[in-house]
Design an enzyme around this catalytic site. Structure first.
Site, short mmCIF file in Angstrom:
data_model
loop_
_atom_site.label_atom_id
_atom_site.label_comp_id
_atom_site.label_asym_id
_atom_site.label_seq_id
_atom_site.Cartn_x
_atom_site.Cartn_y
_atom_site.Cartn_z
N ARG A 1 -57.98 3.89 -44.59
CA ARG A 1 -59.02 3.70 -45.62
C ARG A 1 -58.87 3.41 -46.71
O ARG A 1 -59.23 2.28 -47.06
CB ARG A 1 -59.17 5.65 -45.44
CG ARG A 1 -60.00 6.18 -44.12
CD ARG A 1 -60.19 7.60 -44.53
NE ARG A 1 -58.90 7.98 -44.92
CZ ARG A 1 -58.48 9.52 -46.00
NH1 ARG A 1 -59.77 10.13 -46.16
NH2 ARG A 1 -57.35 9.75 -46.15
N ASN B 1 -62.33 9.23 -42.69
CA ASN B 1 -61.43 9.63 -41.32
C ASN B 1 -62.47 10.80 -40.59
O ASN B 1 -63.47 11.41 -41.42
CB ASN B 1 -60.53 10.28 -41.50
CG ASN B 1 -58.83 9.63 -42.01
OD1 ASN B 1 -59.20 8.80 -41.27
ND2 ASN B 1 -57.98 10.70 -42.28
#
Length: 94
Positions: A22, A40
């Site tokens: 990320r 996520n």
């Protein structure tokens, strides 16, 4: 003349959590001038909404297929996306 933006919804599969995916995507997106978000998902995938100039978005999609060094991306799903974004955020897990 109004800017024409491409917006895509992406879902990355494989070893994509716990490998700095990320934050690495956020840095790559910011370097390319792409806006949106990444997070996520509880099923082990990483989801993103990306928006920007078409060539920059495609460059980020190519990066998404590789990810950061520890990632092992098995596939990337892509679909048209929607929204209006001003920056690139890392969001919480859903």
């Amino acid at each position: 003349m109004e800017e024409v933006l491409t917006t895509l919804h992406l879902v990355m599969h494989g070893r994509v959590q716990g490998v700095w995916y990320r934050d690495s995507m956020r840095r790559e997106a910011e370097a390319l001038g792409v806006r949106g978000w990444v997070r996520n998902r509880s099923d082990g995938t990483v989801e993103a909404m990306v928006q920007g100039e078409a060539l920059a978005v495609e460059a980020l999609v190519r990066w998404a297929h590789r990810g950061p060094p520890l990632a092992e991306v098995s596939r990337v799903e892509r679909a048209p996306g929607s929204g209006d974004f001003t920056g690139f955020d890392v969001r919480g897990t859903v």
